[in-house]
Design an enzyme around this catalytic site. Structure first.
Site, PDB file in Angstrom:
ATOM      1  N   TYR A 144      -1.158   3.194  -4.602  1.00  0.00           N
ATOM      2  CA  TYR A 144      -2.509   3.757  -4.480  1.00  0.00           C
ATOM      3  C   TYR A 144      -3.122   3.280  -3.179  1.00  0.00           C
ATOM      4  O   TYR A 144      -3.032   2.096  -2.844  1.00  0.00           O
ATOM      5  CB  TYR A 144      -3.369   3.286  -5.654  1.00  0.00           C
ATOM      6  CG  TYR A 144      -4.817   3.714  -5.579  1.00  0.00           C
ATOM      7  CD1 TYR A 144      -5.165   5.061  -5.681  1.00  0.00           C
ATOM      8  CD2 TYR A 144      -5.840   2.778  -5.401  1.00  0.00           C
ATOM      9  CE1 TYR A 144      -6.502   5.455  -5.613  1.00  0.00           C
ATOM     10  CE2 TYR A 144      -7.174   3.167  -5.339  1.00  0.00           C
ATOM     11  CZ  TYR A 144      -7.494   4.512  -5.446  1.00  0.00           C
ATOM     12  OH  TYR A 144      -8.817   4.900  -5.382  1.00  0.00           O
ATOM     13  N   ASP A 238      -0.651  -1.537   3.518  1.00  0.00           N
ATOM     14  CA  ASP A 238      -1.907  -1.509   2.783  1.00  0.00           C
ATOM     15  C   ASP A 238      -2.005  -2.823   2.015  1.00  0.00           C
ATOM     16  O   ASP A 238      -1.436  -2.967   0.932  1.00  0.00           O
ATOM     17  CB  ASP A 238      -1.949  -0.307   1.843  1.00  0.00           C
ATOM     18  CG  ASP A 238      -3.256  -0.253   1.052  1.00  0.00           C
ATOM     19  OD1 ASP A 238      -4.023  -1.240   1.107  1.00  0.00           O
ATOM     20  OD2 ASP A 238      -3.504   0.764   0.382  1.00  0.00           O
ATOM     21  N   LYS A 266     -11.055  -5.680  -0.637  1.00  0.00           N
ATOM     22  CA  LYS A 266     -11.120  -6.624  -1.764  1.00  0.00           C
ATOM     23  C   LYS A 266     -11.449  -8.068  -1.341  1.00  0.00           C
ATOM     24  O   LYS A 266     -12.596  -8.344  -1.039  1.00  0.00           O
ATOM     25  CB  LYS A 266      -9.845  -6.503  -2.613  1.00  0.00           C
ATOM     26  CG  LYS A 266      -9.741  -5.083  -3.213  1.00  0.00           C
ATOM     27  CD  LYS A 266      -8.727  -4.891  -4.317  1.00  0.00           C
ATOM     28  CE  LYS A 266      -8.933  -3.545  -5.009  1.00  0.00           C
ATOM     29  NZ  LYS A 266      -7.915  -2.549  -4.793  1.00  0.00           N
TER      30      LYS A 266
HETATM   31  C1  LIG Z   1      -8.163  -1.075  -4.278  1.00  0.00           C
HETATM   32  C2  LIG Z   1      -7.205  -0.518  -3.325  1.00  0.00           C
HETATM   33  C3  LIG Z   1      -7.579   0.451  -2.386  1.00  0.00           C
HETATM   34  C4  LIG Z   1      -8.937   1.087  -2.360  1.00  0.00           C
HETATM   35  O1  LIG Z   1      -9.934   0.186  -2.095  1.00  0.00           O
HETATM   36  P1  LIG Z   1     -11.462   0.558  -2.512  1.00  0.00           P
HETATM   37  O2  LIG Z   1     -12.260  -0.586  -2.007  1.00  0.00           O
HETATM   38  O3  LIG Z   1     -11.440   0.687  -4.003  1.00  0.00           O
HETATM   39  O4  LIG Z   1     -11.787   1.831  -1.837  1.00  0.00           O
HETATM   40  C5  LIG Z   1      -6.637   0.841  -1.452  1.00  0.00           C
HETATM   41  N1  LIG Z   1      -5.396   0.328  -1.456  1.00  0.00           N
HETATM   42  C6  LIG Z   1      -4.996  -0.594  -2.351  1.00  0.00           C
HETATM   43  C7  LIG Z   1      -3.616  -1.151  -2.278  1.00  0.00           C
HETATM   44  C8  LIG Z   1      -5.881  -1.036  -3.323  1.00  0.00           C
HETATM   45  O5  LIG Z   1      -5.461  -1.921  -4.234  1.00  0.00           O
END
Ligand SMILES: *Cc1c(COP(=O)(O)O)cnc(C)c1O
Length: 429
Positions: A144, A238, A266
């Site tokens: 994701y 990511d 995060k």
């Molecule tokens: C949480 C997450 C996102 C999205 O971040 P948001 O702050 O919710 O927009 C993107 N990539 C990864 C791997 C994530 O865990």
């Protein structure tokens, strides 16, 4: 344990909020029942509006790595508030956080702050395209990367539990440059490169965290990086979830692979809205005002959020809780596996440092397909029994659990006791 105030608020919330939530993962769709409403949190504990207290293994899906309301963070945020909330001009705090972040990632010379992980990744993708002059992006099923159109296919957690293959409202044109590969399967990436010379980059979670925790096997990441660069494309890590979580810096460094572009979110904001993307100078110089790739934000680098980030990362570096995380993580893993054995429940636990989760399956889990062999009904029973015994978990089989540095031995006993009861309940299904 009663949930009547949560139930009342849920009914009330349905009127003007969609499903009474502002993010679908909070909706309890896959575990049944109504979402809990939270009143407050402190340290390792979170308290709902009915006064029930839980050991928190969600920690806002990762950001609260120091536990809730850490003194140093609260002090820094309060101090920043007194100077004003937003200026539409640069502040010294942005320079300070940029240095902390660039120092923590090898080969990262410059960084741009944004407001969320989604924004970090959509900008990182744009940058990969701007830098290579190519269009297509390869992503892995089950990973994701936020809710931007182009990557909202085969996107793991939230979508997996809602049984959505992708999202409505994403036009074909928006995903026509997105190619899908399988995690831990280099051949599936190779095939795309053999058939296409217009691939700008490959985006990956270096540790999969949105199909449950999935770990790269053998030299998968190293081989991937080599393959990607050999074909004139860039590797985009990511690390929105993994950044600063299992080491101070990224999972990349720990795994011995350095990506070309890194996306963060995060933990980097410590609970305040911060995202970031960074790379070496040659790549970052494509971003406006130095280069022709436009990306902007009214609240980007917000001073309160920067103060949250600086104080969280500074305290994290001081505490250096990563060895402790690994010990507690291993203890929790053993608690889960022992309880499963005691009650003859099929269980696999995947863990990387302080992120982990159990799968109710016999099969090893190294990709999204294998993750989906997990019995989500068993998870639902397990989840509610954990709640009733004082442990707050993400309400989905496909979300990772996170440790925080405020967890105590007493908390671990609470988790062990709850796990025993929850596994017994699963065994009776
Ligand atoms: C949480 C997450 C996102 C999205 O971040 P948001 O702050 O919710 O927009 C993107 N990539 C990864 C791997 C994530 O865990």
């Amino acid at each position: 344990m009663k949930f009547s105030t949560s139930e009342k608020l849920y009914q009330k919330g349905l009127k003007h909020l969609v499903g009474a939530v502002n993010s679908p993962v909070r909706a309890f769709s896959s575990v049944g029942g109504n979402p809990l409403f939270i009143k407050k949190a402190k340290g390792s504990k979170i308290v709902d509006v009915d006064g029930n207290e839980y050991v928190d293994l969600v920690v806002s899906y990762g950001p609260m790595i120091l536990g809730h309301r850490h003194k140093a963070v609260e002090k820094a945020a309060r101090k920043a508030l007194k100077n004003g909330y937003s200026f539409g001009a640069s502040t010294e705090a942005e320079i300070e956080l940029a240095k902390i972040v660039c120092d923590a990632f090898p080969e990262m010379d410059k960084v741009r702050f944004v407001n969320s992980g989604t924004e970090a990744v959509l900008s990182g993708i744009r940058l990969a395209r701007a830098y290579t002059g190519k269009d297509k992006i390869i992503k892995f099923s089950g990973c994701y990367h936020g809710h931007q159109d182009a990557l909202l296919v085969a996107a793991g957690s939230g979508l997996a539990t809602l049984s959505l293959p992708g999202s409505k409202g994403v036009p074909e044109g928006a995903v026509k440059n997105t190619l899908i590969a399988e995690y831990n399967n280099l051949e599936s990436v190779k095939k795309h490169f053999e058939n296409d010379d217009n691939i700008a980059g490959v985006i990956i979670e270096p540790i999969g965290g949105n199909m449950g925790v999935v770990i790269p096997q053998n030299d998968f990441l190293k081989d991937l990086k080599e393959l990607v660069n050999k074909n004139g494309a860039v590797l985009i890590a990511d690390e929105v979830m993994t950044g600063f979580r299992s080491t101070f810096g990224g999972a990349q460094e720990k795994l011995g692979v350095i990506a070309d572009i890194t996306c963060l979110g995060k933990v980097i904001g410590g609970g305040f809205p911060v995202g970031a993307y960074g790379a070496r100078n040659e790549i970052m110089e494509n971003v406006a005002p130095l280069g022709g790739m436009y990306q902007a934000g009214t609240l980007s680098g917000n001073p309160i959020a920067m103060a949250g980030g600086i104080s969280t990362l500074t305290e994290l570096k001081r505490q250096n809780p990563y060895e402790k995380f690994d010990k507690i993580g291993a203890a929790l893993e053993a608690i889960l596996l022992n309880a499963a054995k005691k009650y003859s429940v099929d269980l696999v636990v995947n863990r990387f440092g302080s992120m982990m989760n159990p799968f109710f399956t016999k099969s090893k889990v190294t990709n999204f397909k294998e993750a989906q062999t997990s019995d989500t009904q068993k998870f639902a029973v397990f989840f509610w029994e954990m709640i009733k015994n004082g442990v707050f978990l993400p309400p989905s089989q496909f979300e990772a659990w996170f440790l925080n540095s405020a967890i105590s031995n007493k908390d671990i006993k609470i988790i062990a006791n709850a796990t025993d009861k929850a596994m017994l309940a699963v065994s009776k299904m």
